[in-house]
Design an enzyme around this catalytic site. Structure first.
Site, mmCIF file in Angstrom:
data_model
loop_
_atom_site.group_PDB
_atom_site.id
_atom_site.type_symbol
_atom_site.label_atom_id
_atom_site.label_comp_id
_atom_site.label_asym_id
_atom_site.label_seq_id
_atom_site.Cartn_x
_atom_site.Cartn_y
_atom_site.Cartn_z
ATOM 1 N N GLY A 138 -3.369 35.603 42.522
ATOM 2 C CA GLY A 138 -2.319 35.870 41.807
ATOM 3 C C GLY A 138 -2.256 34.839 40.580
ATOM 4 N N CYS A 139 -0.929 34.467 39.972
ATOM 5 C CA CYS A 139 -0.823 33.486 39.115
ATOM 6 C C CYS A 139 -1.670 32.016 39.265
ATOM 7 C CB CYS A 139 0.771 32.937 39.053
ATOM 8 S SG CYS A 139 1.648 34.348 38.601
ATOM 9 N N ALA A 140 -2.056 31.684 40.673
ATOM 10 C CA ALA A 140 -2.939 30.496 41.057
ATOM 11 C C ALA A 140 -4.387 30.676 40.597
ATOM 12 C CB ALA A 140 -2.531 30.038 42.379
#
Length: 345
Positions: A138-140
C-alpha cells in the site's frame, strides 16, 4: 557500492477532479452522510484541491464489477508506468538496455503475470532484466521499493529502475456506503512514479532502508475482497498509532545508520492525510512548514498510495538541495512504517 538517486519522474491519468465537484457528487452517492455537515466537511478538511483519476467523475456513479474495474486499472497502470519510466530513463541519460533490474510496486491491480513483464517489453529493456514485483504494501510501497532498489545497487547492480503505480480510484465501490469508502472518496487518486537508482550520479546518496511492523495491527489498513471489488479498510486510529510508534521507529532507523534524530535535516513524508501529517510533525518537533512538499503533493494530487511519497521526494528535491542527512517515511498495511535514510552532498 554506493547507491545514488539518479532520476525521478511522475505520470498522472487524464481526468483532473476539483475537490468541490467531488464533494457535490459524493453527496448524491452517500445520502446518509450528505445530511450531516460534519461528515461532508471531510472533503474540505482533507485540504485537497485537485487530483487525477482514470475515469470521468460520472463513471463512478454507475455500477462496475470487479473484473471490469481491474481490467481498466491494469490498462491505465501500464500506460502510466511506461510514461513515467521512459522519462526517468531519459533523465538519467541511460539507454533502456542499461537497466539491470526492475522493481515494480503496486497494491491496486491484480495481474498474473505481474505488469512488470509487459513493462520490460514495452520499454525495450533486456529480457534478462531482474524482476522484483512487490504487492500489498500500500502507501508504504514506494519507500520499501526505494530501499530495495538501493539494496540491489549495493549488491552489484549498476542501474535499477523502480516503478510505483496505483489506480486507487478504480477500487471505489459505488454500493459500499461504509465510512471508510466515504473517506476514501475524499482522499484517493491515481498516479505513477519512476526512479533510476545507480552506483554513480549527482543525486542524493541512499544509505538504506529500515522497516517497522506494529504487532497485531492487521485490521488497521488493507483490503477486504468482495465480489464487487477491493473494499478499502482503514482505521480512524492511524494518527494515534503514528504518535505512539513513530518516535521509536525513527530513532531505531537513525541508529541503524549511526545517526540520531537530531541529525535529520530533511523529512520526506507520505501525504496520508492532514491528521497523519500533523501527528508526524508533533512527534518530530517539526513545524508544518518543514513538511510543505508533503502538503503540496496532498493539495494537488491527493493520496495516490505507494507513488505519493516519491512525488514528495521529487518536489522536495526541486525546492531544496541543502547538504545534510534526511529520511523518507511512509506507512501502510501491516500496519507498518518504511523508512529510507539518505544524504544530500
Amino acid at each position: 557500492m554506493t547507491a545514488f538517486l539518479r532520476s525521478i519522474a511522475t505520470a498522472n491519468p487524464p481526468h483532473v477532479l476539483n475537490q468541490q465537484d467531488v464533494e457535490v457528487f459524493a453527496g448524491h452517492l452517500f445520502p446518509k452522510y450528505a445530511v450531516s455537515r460534519r461528515h461532508m466537511e471531510i472533503f474540505q478538511n482533507a485540504q485537497i484541491e485537485t487530483r487525477a483519476v482514470s475515469k470521468p467523475l460520472e463513471w463512478f456513479g454507475e455500477h462496475h464489477g470487479f473484473p471490469e474495474k481491474n481490467t481498466a486499472a491494469c490498462e491505465m497502470a501500464l500506460r502510466l508506468s511506461i510514461d513515467a519510466a521512459k522519462q526517468a530513463i531519459e533523465q538519467a541519460g541511460l539507454a533502456p538496455q542499461d537497466i539491470e533490474a526492475l522493481i515494480f510496486v503496486n497494491t491496486t491491480v491484480v495481474s498474473a503475470p505481474s505488469l512488470d513483464a509487459k513493462l520490460i517489453q514495452a520499454l525495450g529493456l533486456s529480457l534478462n532484466t531482474h524482476r522484483i514485483p512487490v504487492w500489498g504494501l500500500g502507501c508504504a510501497g514506494g519507500a520499501a521499493g526505494l530501499a530495495r532498489a538501493a539494496d540491489l545497487v549495493r549488491s552489484g547492480k549498476k542501474h535499477v529502475l523502480l516503478v510505483a503505480v496505483e489506480i486507487c480510484s478504480l477500487t471505489f465501490i459505488k454500493e459500499d456506503h461504509s465510512k471508510s469508502n466515504f473517506v476514501g472518496a475524499a482522499l484517493f487518486a491515481d498516479g505513477a512514479a519512476a526512479l533510476v537508482v545507480s552506483s554513480e550520479g549527482k543525486g542524493p546518496e541512499l544509505l538504506g532502508g529500515y522497516s517497522s511492523l506494529v504487532p497485531d495491527s492487521e485490521d488497521v489498513m488493507g483490503w477486504d475482497v468482495l465480489e464487487s471489488g477491493l473494499k478499502v479498510r482503514f482505521s480512524r486510529d492511524i494518527p494515534t498509532i503514528v504518535r505512539e510508534v513513530m518516535p521509536q521507529s525513527l530513532q531505531n532507523a537513525c541508529e541503524a545508520y549511526g545517526l540520531t534524530r537530531q541529525d535529520l535535516l530533511h523529512h520526506v513524508l507520505h501525504p496520508g492525510g492532514v491528521k497523519v501529517i500533523e501527528a508526524y510533525a508533533e512527534v518530530t518537533g517539526l513545524c508544518l512548514k518543514n513538511l510543505e512538499a508533503t502538503r503540496w503533493v496532498l493539495r494537488h494530487h491527493g493520496n495516490m498510495s505507494s507513488p505519493s511519497v516519491l512525488y514528495v521526494l521529487k518536489k522536495y528535491l526541486e525546492d531544496s538541495r541543502t547538504p545534510g542527512h534526511g529520511i523518507l517515511t511512509a506507512m501502510g498495511p501491516g500496519f507498518c512504517a518504511e523508512h529510507v535514510l539518505f544524504k544530500i552532498h
